[in-house]
Design an enzyme around this catalytic site. Sequence first.
Site, PDB file in Angstrom:
ATOM      1  N   GLY A  16     -21.880  41.561 -27.919  1.00 18.46           N
ATOM      2  CA  GLY A  16     -20.464  41.866 -27.803  1.00 18.46           C
ATOM      3  C   GLY A  16     -19.745  41.644 -29.123  1.00 18.46           C
ATOM      4  N   SER A  17     -18.541  41.131 -29.041  1.00 22.03           N
ATOM      5  CA  SER A  17     -17.715  41.025 -30.242  1.00 22.03           C
ATOM      6  C   SER A  17     -18.246  40.023 -31.249  1.00 22.03           C
ATOM      7  CB  SER A  17     -16.293  40.633 -29.854  1.00 22.03           C
ATOM      8  OG  SER A  17     -15.759  41.634 -29.021  1.00 22.03           O
ATOM      9  N   THR A  18     -19.168  39.152 -30.840  1.00 24.04           N
ATOM     10  CA  THR A  18     -19.724  38.223 -31.828  1.00 24.04           C
ATOM     11  C   THR A  18     -20.528  38.979 -32.874  1.00 24.04           C
ATOM     12  OG1 THR A  18     -21.692  37.847 -30.462  1.00 24.04           O
ATOM     13  CG2 THR A  18     -19.878  36.322 -30.165  1.00 24.04           C
TER      14      THR A  18
END
Lengths: 379, 646
Positions: free
Chosen positions: B326-328
Amino acid sequence: MSYLEYNVKYVPAGIRKLLYVDWAVVLLIIAAASMGFLMLYSISGGRAHVWMEPQLKRFGLGLVAMLVVAMVPIWFWRNMAALAYCVSLVLLIAVEFVGQTNMGAQRWLNLGFIELQPSELMKVALVMFLAAYYDWLPLGKTSHPFWVLLPVVFILTPTALVLGQPDLGTAALILAAGGAMMFVAGVHWAYFATVIGAAAGGIYAVLASRGTEWQILLDYQYRRIDTFLDPAADPLGAGYNIAQAKIALGSGGWTGRGFMQGTQSRLNFIPEKHTDFIFTTLAEEFGFLGSFALLALYGLIMFFCIASALTQKDRFAALVTLGVAINFFLYFAINMAMVMGLVPVVGVPLPLVSYGGTAMMVLLLSFGLMQSAHVHRPR
Amino acid sequence: MRRPPKESNDSARRITRRSLVLGAGQLGVIGVLGWRMHEMQVEQAEEFRFLAEENRISLRLIPPERGMIFDMNGVRLAVNEQVYRIVMLREDAGNVDEALARLRHVVTLEDGVIERAREEVMRRPAFVPVTIVDRVNWEDIARVSANAPALPGIFAEVGLSRMYPLGADTAHVVGYVGPVSDSDLARLETPDPVLRLPRFQIGKTGVENRLEDQLRGSAGTTRLEVNAVGRVMRELGRVEGTRGANVQLTIDSRLQSYVEARMEGESAAAIVMDCDTGNLLAVGNAPSFDPNLFVRGISVADWRALNENRYRPLAAKAVQGTYPPGSTFKMVTALAAFEAGVVTPEETVRCPGHMDVSGHRFHCWRRGGHGNMNFHESLKQSCDVYYYEIAQRVGIDAIAAMARKLGIGVRPDIEMSALAQGLAPDRAWKQSVRGESWRIGDTVNASIGQGYVLSSPLQLAIMTARLATGRNIMPRLVHKIDGVEQPYKGGESLGLNENDLRRVRASMYGVCNHERGTAFGSRIVAEGMRMAGKTGTSQVRRITAEERARGVLSTEDLPWERRNHALWVNYAPDEAPKFAVAVVVEHGGGGSSVAAPIGRDITLQALYDGPPPLEAYPANVRARIAEQQERIRNHVPVGGVTSERA
């Protein structure tokens, strides 16, 4: 029959008879038996009372009995021969009905004071009886078919009874001893050639018929024959004992592993180690030298017996001496060949060495007969 | 009647002849016997002597004592515990039934134990001791010993058994041992004969499995003289074995237990890694299981319960589970773009809430859009459209290369079982594995860590540590084996532009400490302890247009297994990074609401090396944190032993 029948110049009498006993044989017997005592002591792990002491007592008793028998004139024993045979036969039949079963075979007769193996008695009785028979039979009739058939019946009757116990070893001994007696008595070669040829042919037919349409025996019987002839094929079952016996024997080497140092026997790898397989312990602990020494003792006993027989003028005396020697020979030859894996395992003890009452007594009594013949031979 | 002398002479001659023939035959037989003796006893003696020795001597193995496993501070994680069993020796017992009946009076036994023992006792030779009951408690043993005169042939025996004092808290890292199975043996080329001993146990998972050779030690041998039925007569000689090596892990068991306790109730994984050395201080997996159950032989019911639990307690999610990051993943995309020079940090991208790429509409998590975004704001607020744009400019291959540089898609090398490789997809991968050509939409998905991108929590921690240091940090789990320090790997510079890295770090700092940052609610306020991080929320499946039309469903409305994964990565302190932390909560919902608070609590626990003061937290959460700390203080690991016994 009287004393005068013998062409006797001089026969010792009274206590002087002891001087005429064949002491060489007695000494050889004591030497062989001593090896047995040593082995029994070793096998019991140094506890003399287990096997060695009873064996010593029996041997002492047997030795005395042997000398007593030796003191009695040989013609008396000749007169007793038929009776001995008949009594033995009756006992053999009796054992069928009231005998005690031991390890699956009916062999023992409990007479209250002694446990008797009639088959052992029969070995001596048959030799005596056949010697007496050929002594009685005019020489010219020896090879006459009827007079040949008669002793064959005398031999086969006890053989069949013993085989039915079942005791294959003793039956084979009786048969072989009887046959050998007929041979030394002078029955014509052709009879032996015929019988041996027929037996070989029969065995060949049985074996050759296997797997064919006219197969004589059933499959499982063949399998039993296979294991009997080649126990190595079944190393954990029938072959285990003989394999372990051979290991013990072979591991002895030249001089053996030392007295009471035999691992195979001490650790119970050897079956029946105090009876039928006692030779393996001897071979393991005393090596080739020890085992060959025993064989040499046996050979010397044989030599003296035959030598004594050759000096005999009397037919019964000569034949009974040879018979005793034949019995003795068959004992140790079959036993040794068996533990060395040369012949299949049958229950035959090692004479004078194996632990066992009846066999020892009967053997010494039979040597008593031989000594009696030796003492009372015409000079 | 006198016989004519002639006949007598004739008879004697004939007998003489025949007896000489017989004697010759007998001499021949004696010769054969003698020859056979010579052959066996002289020529083949060696062979038979060897067979006799083989018969007589039994070589038995003395199992070595397994090495122990400690944590960084010397706390015992795997030990060998003395266990007692009641044993019966038939030859001493006399009447077996009577002895067993008496034993039943002395100790309480389960049904069937007596019957089973009786059967076994009768089946074995009389001199073989047979175990009646295993793992008997000390009271029963004392009672058996006290009643020894009444229990002939029955005695207590002591043995060693593996025990894990921290139970479930270290189950996945340390692993467990179990009976040697046929497949264990099949896997080894030349299995150590000691493995074939009854009761011997082998490492099945985790460090126990990976360091099996070192932990096992080598067996001693004793040469015994045995008789034909196998009874031991005496010992001829003995060679002592060597005990297994003790192993010290980099794990800090207090922190490990804290991590486990903090994640209780979730299906989650967390990693705490030393930024500088790569040492793994905690590898948390929730829920966990009691490894001691496996040592004793797990019951069918327990096994089924573990296997059918939808939170998968047996899976080491921290190293084995792979999740779309995801956004990581956005730091990776941004660094790749900066490196390639296709975008400058100041350049802005307009976010209208979505972006249309080759006929597909890709949405930003904020439906209304973020407006004009530069890099700093885009990371802080986790704007998706910004990354859609820069990813298309730099291309997937550069992004994948950067991901691998930072550790995603590269299988880490630590001493645990089943390490996931993850996936940093590129064109070549898709062509060779899926047989399809790469599409631009795939790039767009990958830019925000969705689509084909997969990472394990451990890889996320590695990525964070490398971002924090700019160096090639490699994870390290084993500190010492048998007192010998194990080498550190990696640590050299990654060769990334320091300015780019500084920008990324500043933005990660913003995520936690700026008011509009997605993790502002999970900030640390203590001076010198502030952290920098990134939230992530990864979709488990695609949201259909129909669902979107109906309006976004709240997490609570979805069934558990369809909820989003919540992710969090951070390092702290910001000024001088010490720890990198990664947290994944399976189907937890949002990264900022679920994963970030866990990450913050773990970070603080690590920074303070114990429970942090409440002042480290923003004032509005202190009351709740105090409650939480109280709860965690009472944590007892499943299957672990209480502190006074340990």
